[in-house]
Design a protein around this motif. Structure first.
Motif, short mmCIF file in Angstrom:
data_model
loop_
_atom_site.label_atom_id
_atom_site.label_comp_id
_atom_site.label_asym_id
_atom_site.label_seq_id
_atom_site.Cartn_x
_atom_site.Cartn_y
_atom_site.Cartn_z
N UNK A 202 0.86 -1.18 0.00
CA UNK A 202 0.00 0.00 0.00
C UNK A 202 0.90 1.23 0.00
N UNK A 203 1.15 1.75 -1.19
CA UNK A 203 2.05 2.89 -1.30
C UNK A 203 1.55 3.92 -2.30
N UNK A 204 1.39 5.16 -1.83
CA UNK A 204 0.90 6.24 -2.69
C UNK A 204 1.64 7.53 -2.35
N UNK A 205 1.77 8.38 -3.36
CA UNK A 205 2.34 9.71 -3.17
C UNK A 205 1.26 10.75 -3.49
N UNK A 206 1.29 11.92 -2.80
CA UNK A 206 0.28 12.94 -3.09
C UNK A 206 0.49 13.54 -4.47
N UNK A 207 -0.61 13.77 -5.16
CA UNK A 207 -0.54 14.39 -6.47
C UNK A 207 -1.56 15.50 -6.59
N UNK A 208 -1.52 16.26 -7.68
CA UNK A 208 -2.44 17.40 -7.82
C UNK A 208 -3.90 16.99 -7.92
N UNK A 209 -4.16 15.76 -8.30
CA UNK A 209 -5.54 15.29 -8.42
C UNK A 209 -5.80 14.07 -7.56
N UNK A 210 -5.05 13.95 -6.48
CA UNK A 210 -5.25 12.80 -5.61
C UNK A 210 -4.00 11.97 -5.48
N UNK A 211 -4.15 10.80 -4.93
CA UNK A 211 -2.98 9.94 -4.65
C UNK A 211 -2.49 9.24 -5.91
N UNK A 212 -1.17 9.19 -6.03
CA UNK A 212 -0.51 8.55 -7.17
C UNK A 212 0.13 7.26 -6.68
N UNK A 213 -0.16 6.17 -7.35
CA UNK A 213 0.33 4.87 -6.94
C UNK A 213 1.84 4.77 -7.10
N UNK A 214 2.52 4.25 -6.07
CA UNK A 214 3.96 4.01 -6.12
C UNK A 214 4.19 2.56 -6.55
N UNK A 215 5.02 2.37 -7.53
CA UNK A 215 5.28 1.03 -8.05
C UNK A 215 5.90 0.16 -6.96
N UNK A 216 5.53 -1.11 -6.94
CA UNK A 216 6.02 -2.08 -5.95
C UNK A 216 6.75 -3.19 -6.70
N UNK A 217 8.07 -3.19 -6.69
CA UNK A 217 8.84 -4.12 -7.51
C UNK A 217 9.73 -5.04 -6.66
N UNK A 218 9.48 -5.11 -5.35
CA UNK A 218 10.23 -6.02 -4.49
C UNK A 218 9.64 -7.43 -4.49
N UNK A 219 10.11 -8.23 -3.56
CA UNK A 219 9.68 -9.64 -3.46
C UNK A 219 9.24 -9.93 -2.03
N UNK A 220 8.72 -11.13 -1.85
CA UNK A 220 8.52 -11.70 -0.52
C UNK A 220 9.46 -12.89 -0.38
N UNK A 221 10.24 -12.90 0.68
CA UNK A 221 11.12 -14.02 0.97
C UNK A 221 10.59 -14.73 2.23
N UNK A 222 10.23 -16.00 2.09
CA UNK A 222 9.73 -16.77 3.22
C UNK A 222 10.72 -17.90 3.48
N UNK A 223 11.35 -17.88 4.64
CA UNK A 223 12.40 -18.86 4.93
C UNK A 223 11.81 -20.19 5.40
N UNK A 224 12.68 -21.16 5.68
CA UNK A 224 12.26 -22.53 5.98
C UNK A 224 11.35 -22.61 7.21
N UNK A 225 10.38 -23.54 7.14
CA UNK A 225 9.55 -23.95 8.28
C UNK A 225 8.68 -22.82 8.84
N UNK A 226 8.35 -21.89 8.00
CA UNK A 226 7.36 -20.85 8.37
C UNK A 226 5.97 -21.42 8.17
#
Length: 354
Positions: A202-226
């Motif tokens: 959930x990432x947004x930046x303020x813009x002149x006409x409302x919130x602007x979506x921030x791109x999300x290009x990371x990953x999720x890393x889930x280690x062993x036995x979670x």
């Protein structure tokens, strides 16, 4: 209650063998050949069932107990009726958990529609570029995307969605209806029904006409036995990764924001919300319905009481509670003072608690 058809009893294990497997001391060696098939609460345990006690609160329930044996600490063994053998263990709760896994192995993971080791369902869709090791089970209506790698012994439940390029290790269980995107998952991981892994943060930046979506290009890393509970959501990182450390257990309906890093062997209970970029150390316990502010650090071994609101850093080993969260002794003192003031006010006004 009769035996549960959803989790049928074991064919039978000798009490002596159970004691050996659990590292417990059997008080009556002549009872070593008793056959145990299931677990049960103390008050209704029968002659082929195993139960445990942790305190003297169970004293009255023991009067109706007919169990094959009772697991307890040596200090409580004198409470057990003479006709019931005792499995003496230093940590009865842990030993009982291990006994349950022996007697009800099928209940340790989400249930399957087809048996482990069966052929991949013809009703599943698997991209030709996906690489599945031998022994992978894919159940009906599951979708596995391009370039996915899945290790041996892993089961993909019905209707699960595994997005392109996801990697899942060996001996994992991905239950029905779960979706996994933009994620790398280790070995022995359990993800329960309806969990959502790797969607946008959930990432947004303020813009002149409302919130602007921030791109999300990371990953999720889930280690062993979670283990991740039903309908829990874990957002992928914005640019860095969201990380869940080895052995951590997460309950149902937990929300974990982007770029959160959770350490090893933590316990996070239902309805917890963790805002983005929070750092949580090893061995942290967070009680149900707590809210954790973003961009803060919770130190190793800290404990957060249920329904707390954590707005600032928590030192390692600390116990915090309340809204805003503060050292637990301060919170309890504050609550006691408020109660005392309320009672004093009621005396003056003549009001009575209903």
């Amino acid at each position: 209650m009769e035996y549960n058809a959803f989790f049928p009893p074991h064919d039978g294990m000798r009490l002596r063998d159970i004691a050996d497997r659990l590292g417990a001391e059997l008080s009556d060696q002549t009872a070593g050949d008793r056959m145990v098939r299931s677990i049960a609460p103390v008050y209704r345990a029968k002659s082929d069932q195993l139960c445990y006690i942790l305190s003297r609160k169970n004293r009255e329930e023991l009067l109706t107990c007919e169990a094959a044996a009772i697991i307890c600490d040596s200090a409580l063994s004198s409470l057990v009726p003479a006709h019931i053998p005792v499995l003496i263990a230093k940590n009865a709760h842990t030993v009982f958990a291990q006994a349950g896994a022996l007697l009800h192995a099928s209940a340790m993971k989400p249930s399957a529609i087809i048996e482990q080791g069966s052929d991949i369902s013809a009703a599943a869709h698997i991209d030709p570029s996906a690489m599945l090791e031998a022994g992978v089970v894919v159940e009906p209506l599951a979708v596995i995307g391009a370039n996915v790698h899945i290790g041996a012994g892993t089961r993909i439940g019905p209707g699960a969605i595994i997005g392109a390029d996801v990697q899942i290790g060996r001996d994992c269980t991905i239950a029905g209806g779960a979706s996994i995107l933009s994620a790398l998952i280790g070995n022995g991981v359990i993800i329960h029904n309806g969990a959502r892994i790797g969607q946008d943060g959930f990432g947004y930046a303020p813009g002149p006409r409302g919130m602007i979506k921030i791109v999300q290009v990371g990953r999720v890393i889930i280690q062993d036995h979670v283990e991740i509970g039903a309908n829990t959501t874990i957002d992928r990182g914005t640019m860095d990764d969201t990380v869940i450390g080895e052995g951590t257990k997460i309950d149902n309906q937990v929300q974990i924001g982007h770029n959160v890093r959770i350490g090893r062997h933590c316990g996070i209970v239902s309805k917890v919300g963790i805002a983005g970029s929070t750092r949580i150390g090893d061995g942290v316990m967070i009680g149900g319905a707590s809210g954790i502010n973003g961009h803060i650090t919770i130190g190793d071994g800290a404990q957060i009481a249920a329904m707390s609101g954590v707005v600032a850093d928590v030192p390692a080993g600390a116990k915090y509670g309340g809204v805003p969260a503060r050292p637990l002794r301060h919170f309890l003192r504050d609550m006691a003072e408020l109660l005392a003031r309320a009672e004093e006010r009621d005396k003056k006004t003549g009001e009575k608690n209903v």
